[in-house]
Design an enzyme around this catalytic site. Structure first.
Site: not given
Ligand code: SAM
Length: 236
Positions: A62, A114, A136, A140, A172, A210-213
């Protein structure tokens, strides 16, 4: 944003944002000291699947596990798999160590750094699955070069995935979904077996939110793209 911040002299561009946010809670800090050294992957020499965990039937990766809730849940549901996780965000690594401790998992190994360095240390065709969940977005245009999905990362992933191995990408951000489809299908290294909109709009049965989702920061509903590593490269 200053493009030179945090760059290695000749390394790839940074694909992640902040490395630390709020102070780590004392209990998590303690686990980072006591538990992380035993979980950490040693990248000073090439990694060997056998020495990672000889009894693991499969090895999964992951990339950018964030708080580690998806990685820990998958590890708990799939004890036959060894899950390697990479994440440079300190608070994320601390949260993941807490999940691993609470669930008493013995099938997770971490690279606090990384993912590209971890992938480089892996042998050919050693992985059954790779997850890149809500990376991420770098929305932009001038930051698109920081997106994790780049030709060199796709070649590296194709090298370490077994033929028939699966890569799940979720986002998303509509433009990042298009970007990824274009590059992965254009690489000729992966198939995308989706047939109807539900195949990318409905979360896969084995997905763990997930938390970000949950934050819903993007500009579209989550898109789930499940790719399969081809046996041999063919024109996209
Ligand atoms: C937007 S967050 C999503 C985290 C998690 N997957 C989730 O869905 O909650 C993206 C994460 O990817 C990590 N990341 C970005 N580039 C990475 C890289 N090259 N290797 C490992 N992790 C990376 C970031 O530090 C960040 O925690």
């Amino acid at each position: 944003m200053n493009d030179s911040i945090g760059q290695k002299p000749f390394g790839p561009l940074r694909s992640y944002g902040r490395l630390k946010s709020r102070p780590i809670k004392p209990r998590q800090a303690g686990l980072m000291d006591s538990l992380l050294p035993g979980l950490a992957l040693d990248l000073s020499a090439p990694l060997d699947r056998e020495t990672l965990k000889p009894d693991a039937a499969e090895v999964w990766l992951e990339i950018g596990f964030g708080g580690g809730e998806h990685m820990a849940a998958q590890a708990a549901m799939h004890p036959q798999a060894l899950i390697l996780g990479a994440e440079p965000f300190v608070n994320g690594a601390a949260s993941a160590v807490r999940h691993i401790d609470e669930r008493k998992l013995d099938n997770v190994r971490l690279h606090h750094g990384d993912a590209r360095d971890l992938i480089a240390a892996l042998p050919d065709a050693c992985l059954e699955r790779v997850f890149i969940l809500f990376p991420d977005p770098w929305p932009k245009a001038r930051h698109h070069k920081r997106r994790l999905i780049q030709p060199e990362v796709l070649s590296a992933l194709a090298r370490v995935l077994k033929p028939g191995g699966r890569l799940r990408f979720a986002t998303d951000w509509a433009d990042y979904a298009d970007w990824t489809l274009e590059r992965i299908l254009g690489s000729g290294l992966f198939d995308w077996p989706a047939e109807r909109a539900a195949d990318w709009r409905v979360p896969p049965a084995d997905h763990v939110t997930t938390r970000y989702e949950e934050k819903k920061l993007g500009d579209c509903a989550p898109v789930f793209l499940d790719f399969v590593r081809r046996d041999t490269a063919r024109p996209g």
